[in-house]
Design a protein around this motif. Structure first.
Motif, PDB file in Angstrom:
ATOM      1  N   LEU A 192       0.815  -1.216   0.000  1.00 43.48           N
ATOM      2  CA  LEU A 192       0.000   0.000   0.000  1.00 43.48           C
ATOM      3  C   LEU A 192       0.848   1.265   0.000  1.00 43.48           C
ATOM      4  O   LEU A 192       1.878   1.341   0.685  1.00 43.48           O
ATOM      5  CB  LEU A 192      -0.917   0.014   1.224  1.00 43.48           C
ATOM      6  N   LEU A 193       0.400   2.231  -0.786  1.00 40.46           N
ATOM      7  CA  LEU A 193       1.029   3.554  -0.844  1.00 40.46           C
ATOM      8  C   LEU A 193       0.027   4.561  -0.291  1.00 40.46           C
ATOM      9  O   LEU A 193      -1.135   4.550  -0.684  1.00 40.46           O
ATOM     10  CB  LEU A 193       1.400   3.867  -2.298  1.00 40.46           C
ATOM     11  N   TYR A 194       0.482   5.409   0.629  1.00 41.20           N
ATOM     12  CA  TYR A 194      -0.396   6.381   1.287  1.00 41.20           C
ATOM     13  C   TYR A 194       0.056   7.796   0.969  1.00 41.20           C
ATOM     14  O   TYR A 194       1.258   8.083   1.011  1.00 41.20           O
ATOM     15  CB  TYR A 194      -0.307   6.237   2.814  1.00 41.20           C
ATOM     16  N   THR A 195      -0.917   8.679   0.683  1.00 43.15           N
ATOM     17  CA  THR A 195      -0.590  10.104   0.576  1.00 43.15           C
ATOM     18  C   THR A 195      -1.558  10.889   1.462  1.00 43.15           C
ATOM     19  O   THR A 195      -2.710  10.481   1.648  1.00 43.15           O
ATOM     20  CB  THR A 195      -0.750  10.670  -0.858  1.00 43.15           C
ATOM     21  N   ILE A 196      -1.094  12.010   1.966  1.00 41.75           N
ATOM     22  CA  ILE A 196      -1.989  12.954   2.651  1.00 41.75           C
ATOM     23  C   ILE A 196      -1.376  14.340   2.529  1.00 41.75           C
ATOM     24  O   ILE A 196      -0.144  14.490   2.536  1.00 41.75           O
ATOM     25  CB  ILE A 196      -2.253  12.570   4.130  1.00 41.75           C
ATOM     26  N   GLY A 270      -7.146  23.073   9.613  1.00 39.87           N
ATOM     27  CA  GLY A 270      -7.054  23.008   8.156  1.00 39.87           C
ATOM     28  C   GLY A 270      -7.638  21.705   7.636  1.00 39.87           C
ATOM     29  O   GLY A 270      -7.800  20.751   8.388  1.00 39.87           O
ATOM     30  N   GLY A 271      -7.955  21.685   6.354  1.00 42.02           N
ATOM     31  CA  GLY A 271      -8.480  20.458   5.740  1.00 42.02           C
ATOM     32  C   GLY A 271      -7.345  19.534   5.349  1.00 42.02           C
ATOM     33  O   GLY A 271      -6.210  19.976   5.144  1.00 42.02           O
ATOM     34  N   LYS A 272      -7.661  18.232   5.284  1.00 41.88           N
ATOM     35  CA  LYS A 272      -6.663  17.247   4.858  1.00 41.88           C
ATOM     36  C   LYS A 272      -7.318  16.350   3.828  1.00 41.88           C
ATOM     37  O   LYS A 272      -8.466  15.963   3.988  1.00 41.88           O
ATOM     38  CB  LYS A 272      -6.246  16.352   6.020  1.00 41.88           C
ATOM     39  N   GLU A 273      -6.570  15.988   2.820  1.00 45.16           N
ATOM     40  CA  GLU A 273      -7.072  15.029   1.833  1.00 45.16           C
ATOM     41  C   GLU A 273      -6.057  13.905   1.721  1.00 45.16           C
ATOM     42  O   GLU A 273      -4.861  14.156   1.631  1.00 45.16           O
ATOM     43  CB  GLU A 273      -7.243  15.714   0.480  1.00 45.16           C
ATOM     44  N   TRP A 274      -6.560  12.673   1.748  1.00 47.29           N
ATOM     45  CA  TRP A 274      -5.660  11.524   1.685  1.00 47.29           C
ATOM     46  C   TRP A 274      -6.051  10.580   0.571  1.00 47.29           C
ATOM     47  O   TRP A 274      -7.149  10.673   0.011  1.00 47.29           O
ATOM     48  CB  TRP A 274      -5.639  10.775   3.020  1.00 47.29           C
ATOM     49  N   SER A 275      -5.163   9.668   0.262  1.00 53.30           N
ATOM     50  CA  SER A 275      -5.477   8.598  -0.693  1.00 53.30           C
ATOM     51  C   SER A 275      -4.625   7.388  -0.355  1.00 53.30           C
ATOM     52  O   SER A 275      -3.527   7.524   0.194  1.00 53.30           O
ATOM     53  CB  SER A 275      -5.235   9.062  -2.136  1.00 53.30           C
ATOM     54  N   VAL A 276      -5.188   6.208  -0.625  1.00 49.60           N
ATOM     55  CA  VAL A 276      -4.456   4.958  -0.410  1.00 49.60           C
ATOM     56  C   VAL A 276      -4.541   4.149  -1.699  1.00 49.60           C
ATOM     57  O   VAL A 276      -5.605   4.064  -2.314  1.00 49.60           O
ATOM     58  CB  VAL A 276      -5.048   4.140   0.771  1.00 49.60           C
TER      59      VAL A 276
END
Ligand code: SAM
Length: 283
Positions: A192-196, A270-276
């Motif tokens: 798995l690759l995670y971004t935020i 603040g807002g956060k946006e993530w993806s996996v």
């Protein structure tokens, strides 16, 4: 320069014994790798780890998994290294959230003894000593395959990477088509690759590059929520679905709230946006 970065010529010649002395013995000859005592390799990479909040909070949750923060700044890497050393010397009595404790190597009376937000049931038994976490000073945009073999990693994290706002600086961003090929190389199929990020434009940049890369498939929020539920999905091998699901949920919690940058964004509301993303099998 005095801050010259060193890279092993291949993963097999890397000396991990200085990083994980309970898992590796020192090389027997110069230029040779460090023999592994338990057959373990680094499995989690926290790219641009900053002050190390993610890896340090995940370490007790996955006591048999080796995890490594990669950080380019000298002082920041030193800080993380000192913090891990203090935790190793005094694991039960240092609050990893409290810089003063870490410096002193002891926690004040009544200090919380486990990372916040992590259930005590998931904490390992006595004797756990942060031996599975380390930090390496490196430019993660270069030579990653010198440190990690093909398919070695099961998780790779890109948490609140530097945004490099100006268009002419976009090539300095840590996610790009060329670099994605390297990340796909070191990440195993199923990994798995995670971004935020708190920068909407960077979120679009990262997710659009990942979406157009053939070896990554984005998980839905529901899939993220159910991660680890399948028996055997847990990084430690086959274990109860409930436990591995609990851990995967703790990973997402850590991704969102346990890094220093994540905490700062939280404080500023603040807002956060993530993806996996799941690494697909090679075609
Ligand atoms: N992930 C951490 C967090 O969430 O708190 C740190 C986020 S900070 C905004 C980005 C970090 O990436 C900085 O500490 C920076 O020094 C590091 N960094 C930037 N480029 C890098 C590179 N090429 N290799 C390794 N680290 C890098």
């Amino acid at each position: 320069s005095i801050h010259h970065l060193e890279y092993p010529s291949s993963p097999a010649s890397m000396d991990w014994s200085t990083h994980f002395p309970t898992f590796f013995t020192p090389p027997t000859a110069p230029g040779e790798g460090s023999p592994s005592l338990k057959g373990k390799k680094v499995e989690f990479a926290d790219v641009g780890c900053g002050f190390g909040g993610l890896s340090i909070s995940l370490a007790p949750l996955f006591p048999e998994t080796l995890m490594l923060g990669l950080e380019i700044r000298v002082q920041v890497t030193q800080y993380v290294s000192d913090k891990i050393r203090a935790l190793r010397l005094n694991p039960g009595s240092v609050d990893p959230d409290n810089a003063a404790d870490v410096e002193a190597g002891v926690a004040p009376e009544g200090a919380e003894k486990r990372p916040r937000g992590i259930k005590p049931a998931l904490m390992p038994s006595e004797g756990y000593a942060y031996g599975n976490v380390s930090v390496l000073r490196a430019n993660a945009m270069k030579f990653l395959p010198n440190f990690f073999e093909k398919g070695q990693l099961s998780k790779i994290f890109f948490l609140f990477p530097d945004p490099h706002f100006k268009a002419r600086k976009h090539k300095a961003r840590i996610i790009s088509p060329t670099l994605l090929a390297e990340y796909a190389y070191v990440l195993r199929p199923g990994g798995l690759l995670y971004t935020i990020t708190d920068v909407p434009d960077l979120h679009i940049w990262m997710t659009s590059h990942l979406a157009s890369f053939p070896l990554f498939a984005r998980l839905t929020e529901e899939e993220i929520d159910n991660l680890g539920y399948e028996s055997g999905e847990g990084v430690e091998g086959v274990e109860s679905g409930e436990l591995s699901r609990e851990r995967e949920r703790a990973v997402m919690e850590a991704v969102k709230r346990r890094t220093e940058e994540g905490k700062k964004v939280e404080r500023n509301e603040g807002g956060k946006e993530w993806s996996v993303w799941r690494r697909l099998p090679d075609p």
